[in-house]
Design a protein around this motif. Structure first.
Motif, PDB file in Angstrom:
ATOM      1  N   LEU A 339     -23.455  -7.814  54.618  1.00  0.00           N
ATOM      2  CA  LEU A 339     -22.097  -8.087  54.157  1.00  0.00           C
ATOM      3  C   LEU A 339     -21.429  -9.110  55.062  1.00  0.00           C
ATOM      4  O   LEU A 339     -21.472  -9.010  56.283  1.00  0.00           O
ATOM      5  N   ASP A 340     -20.793 -10.101  54.436  1.00  0.00           N
ATOM      6  CA  ASP A 340     -19.957 -11.053  55.156  1.00  0.00           C
ATOM      7  C   ASP A 340     -18.538 -10.482  55.159  1.00  0.00           C
ATOM      8  O   ASP A 340     -17.805 -10.579  54.171  1.00  0.00           O
ATOM      9  N   VAL A 341     -18.174  -9.862  56.277  1.00  0.00           N
ATOM     10  CA  VAL A 341     -16.922  -9.115  56.331  1.00  0.00           C
ATOM     11  C   VAL A 341     -15.718 -10.031  56.128  1.00  0.00           C
ATOM     12  O   VAL A 341     -14.794  -9.727  55.355  1.00  0.00           O
ATOM     13  N   ILE A 342     -15.697 -11.153  56.821  1.00  0.00           N
ATOM     14  CA  ILE A 342     -14.554 -12.058  56.727  1.00  0.00           C
ATOM     15  C   ILE A 342     -14.386 -12.580  55.312  1.00  0.00           C
ATOM     16  O   ILE A 342     -13.277 -12.598  54.758  1.00  0.00           O
ATOM     17  N   ALA A 343     -15.487 -13.020  54.699  1.00  0.00           N
ATOM     18  CA  ALA A 343     -15.401 -13.534  53.328  1.00  0.00           C
ATOM     19  C   ALA A 343     -14.982 -12.433  52.360  1.00  0.00           C
ATOM     20  O   ALA A 343     -14.242 -12.688  51.390  1.00  0.00           O
ATOM     21  N   THR A 344     -15.426 -11.196  52.604  1.00  0.00           N
ATOM     22  CA  THR A 344     -15.035 -10.084  51.744  1.00  0.00           C
ATOM     23  C   THR A 344     -13.539  -9.813  51.853  1.00  0.00           C
ATOM     24  O   THR A 344     -12.837  -9.627  50.847  1.00  0.00           O
ATOM     25  N   LEU A 345     -13.013  -9.783  53.076  1.00  0.00           N
ATOM     26  CA  LEU A 345     -11.571  -9.567  53.258  1.00  0.00           C
ATOM     27  C   LEU A 345     -10.767 -10.705  52.652  1.00  0.00           C
ATOM     28  O   LEU A 345      -9.691 -10.483  52.061  1.00  0.00           O
ATOM     29  N   ARG A 346     -11.270 -11.922  52.772  1.00  0.00           N
ATOM     30  CA  ARG A 346     -10.554 -13.065  52.208  1.00  0.00           C
ATOM     31  C   ARG A 346     -10.505 -12.974  50.680  1.00  0.00           C
ATOM     32  O   ARG A 346      -9.518 -13.362  50.052  1.00  0.00           O
ATOM     33  N   ALA A 347     -11.597 -12.480  50.070  1.00  0.00           N
ATOM     34  CA  ALA A 347     -11.611 -12.333  48.614  1.00  0.00           C
ATOM     35  C   ALA A 347     -10.675 -11.217  48.147  1.00  0.00           C
ATOM     36  O   ALA A 347     -10.106 -11.279  47.051  1.00  0.00           O
ATOM     37  N   ALA A 348     -10.508 -10.192  48.973  1.00  0.00           N
ATOM     38  CA  ALA A 348      -9.671  -9.053  48.569  1.00  0.00           C
ATOM     39  C   ALA A 348      -8.198  -9.264  48.866  1.00  0.00           C
ATOM     40  O   ALA A 348      -7.341  -8.615  48.244  1.00  0.00           O
ATOM     41  N   ALA A 349      -7.877 -10.150  49.792  1.00  0.00           N
ATOM     42  CA  ALA A 349      -6.495 -10.295  50.256  1.00  0.00           C
ATOM     43  C   ALA A 349      -5.489 -10.598  49.150  1.00  0.00           C
ATOM     44  O   ALA A 349      -4.405 -10.004  49.113  1.00  0.00           O
TER      45      ALA A 349
END
Length: 566
Positions: A339-349
């Motif tokens: 999992l790419d944590v930063i990219a995941t958070l950016r997509a959910a923000a």
């Protein structure tokens, strides 16, 4: 001002022209390995009238075009955007530009085409001729400079006079050019084999910048010749052909009015461009700046080399484990995915406000499966060269000795080229995997120490064994290539019976199977005379046919490298 014969002078003049019109010229393609020579060019870049921004060959779209500021968004509870690198005009410095992916090249080319004021400095550090900048970028950068062969002693510090260049930028809009100039530059580009219309237009813009530096109001011959040396000469793909002149009777001499004597060193001084043989003058300037390896490029193009891919490695592989990082993509957390944590958070923000209103449970963050972004990496697989050697007949030992020498020569470059080597020998009624895939030179010599020759020629069995080795190697992530060395007289079928017709049919079936598996291959004819059946077998394999009668190890190694590398 002419820069003939001085590469470093061209660099200095080119940087001054770039400082006058950075957006109009697009930028600089600097081919040079990292070192003190390139450092002197880099040290002069702060003199350009734009802020510098450094890129990376694997930079993502969010860094280029902007995106969500994750920290500010999570802290404030509302979407906060941040600007990307391409938001404001800048000097974009791209190291390792030869590694740029087509997607990045297209995005940078689009930014240059939009006329937003960007200037690209592409640092090409390629070690091989085919490791170079994508054509989409080279076409848009006016200045091309190759410093690989320039010794440090022929360089000097480059100092840009900011005050003088500022005055030149102010004069630039008033610089004019004769109507025939662009036509002559276009005709010259055609004679040099340049098929881009951007090249003559970039040459004209360069000439205008040089005229502004010189303090003039119109482009003159010196400005044009220098622009040709900087822009058109390095782009040449052929030697200019002399125009055929029709035989015409000589005209009677006409009396000429007396004119003040001119300095012979400056034939264009005081004359209009319409009165000068501009094509001949510009052609001489272009010939002075032709690429040093133009002959080699032409020879490679004529020989058709390059059909089997680039040197140094096999196909590109995309995975989730190792290699060079590439942009993450939406995916599922299956076995092995990271999992790419930063990219995941950016997509959910952007969805947090809505999700908080809909949620029954109070949470600070609401992450859903659609937000998951999976890490991806790209690496080049190791290439495997499978030599399939005919060890039958009276000349078996000679051919095998040549194959041994070629394998050892190729192994000497294995670490630099990432190549593995395997050896299949066929004789009698069957084929044998004499050397499994390896990069060990010691192991290779030990395995090749002794191999008896003689017997029939089970060519189909040799191809079948090579196919099995290639399939296994592909399953381990390698990119296999089959090189067949034989005289073509197949006489043993797959079932071990001596039958020439059935042996030829079985060999064709195995060659078809190799081609259907999309394995690159080549056929090297080691017979005293070229064999027609081997040429047909090469067509079935979809690979080149290389007749090499009486070839030694050096010639064999060179032939394999020529078919694989360039």
């Amino acid at each position: 001002m002419s820069t003939t014969g001085s590469v470093w002078t061209r660099v200095e003049v080119g940087l001054n022209a770039l400082a006058v019109d950075p957006a109009g010229l697009g930028g600089l393609w600097l081919r040079a390995r990292s070192g003190p020579v390139r450092d002197r060019v880099v040290a002069a870049l702060p003199g350009l009238p734009l802020p510098q921004k450094r890129l990376h060959p694997s930079i993502g779209d969010e860094q280029l075009f902007g995106g969500i500021d994750l920290t500010a968004t999570l802290a404030s509870g509302r979407v906060v955007e941040r600007k990307g690198i391409l938001a404001d005009p800048a000097v974009l410095v791209l190291p390792m530009a030869e590694r740029s992916q087509p997607g990045l090249a297209a995005r940078l080319a689009g930014a240059l085409d939009q006329g937003t004021g960007h200037c690209l400095i592409a640092m090409d550090e390629g070690a091989e001729p085919d490791e170079t900048l994508p054509p989409a970028l080279t076409d848009r950068l006016a200045l091309h400079v190759d410093l690989d062969a320039l010794p440090y002693g022929e360089t000097d510090l480059i100092e840009l006079d900011e005050e003088a260049l500022a005055q030149a930028r102010a004069r630039l809009p008033q610089i004019t050019a004769a109507p025939k100039v662009l036509e002559d530059l276009t005709l010259l580009a055609v004679r040099l084999g340049i098929d881009s219309l951007r090249a003559p237009m970039l040459a004209l813009r360069t000439a205008r910048a040089l005229a502004a530096i010189g303090g003039g109001t119109e482009v003159d011959v010196d400005d044009l010749t220098t622009a040709v040396e900087l822009v058109l000469g390095p782009r040449a793909t052929q030697f200019p052909q002399e125009e055929q002149e029709q035989d015409q009777p000589p005209e009677p001499p006409q009396p000429e009015p007396e004119e003040p004597e001119q300095d012979q060193d400056d034939p264009g001084e005081g004359q209009s461009l319409d009165d000068l043989p501009l094509q001949d003058i510009l052609l001489e300037a272009a010939q002075a700046a032709l690429p040093a390896d133009l002959l080699a490029q032409l020879a490679a193009r004529k020989s058709g080399r390059g059909a089997m891919g680039g040197a140094g490695a096999g196909a590109k592989l995309k995975g989730n484990r190792r290699g060079r990082p590439i942009p993450s993509r939406r995916g599922r957390l299956d076995t092995g995915n990271r999992l790419d944590v930063i990219a995941t958070l950016r997509a959910a923000a952007p969805w947090q406000t809505i999700r908080r209103q809909e949620a029954r449970i109070e949470r600070r963050l609401h992450i859903r499966t659609d937000d998951f972004r999976i890490r991806r990496f790209e690496e080049k697989s190791d290439r495997l060269l499978i030599f399939v050697v005919d060890a039958s007949g009276s000349a078996a030992m000679t051919r095998l000795a040549e194959a041994k020498g070629a394998v050892e020569l190729l192994l000497a470059e294995a670490y630099a080229r990432r190549d593995h080597v395997a050896l299949v020998a066929f004789r009698g009624e069957e084929a044998e995997l004499l050397l499994p895939p390896t990069r060990s030179l010691v192991q290779t010599k030990r395995r090749l120490a002794a191999l008896p020759g003689g017997g029939g020629t089970p060519l189909a069995a040799g191809l079948k064994t090579a196919l099995e080795v290639a399939i296994q190697a592909k399953g381990r992530g390698m990119t296999p290539t089959v090189a067949l060395l034989t005289d073509g007289r197949a006489n043993i079928a797959l079932d071990g019976t001596p039958n020439r017709a059935l042996a030829a049919e079985d060999a064709t079936k195995m060659a078809t199977a190799i081609r259907l598996n999309d394995f690159p291959s080549m056929v090297i004819d080691m017979g005293q005379r070229p064999e027609r059946s081997l040429r047909a077998l090469a067509d079935t394999l979809g690979g080149p046919y290389i007749p090499l009668p009486r070839a030694d190890a050096d010639r064999l190694s060179s032939a394999v490298s020529a078919a694989l590398d360039v």
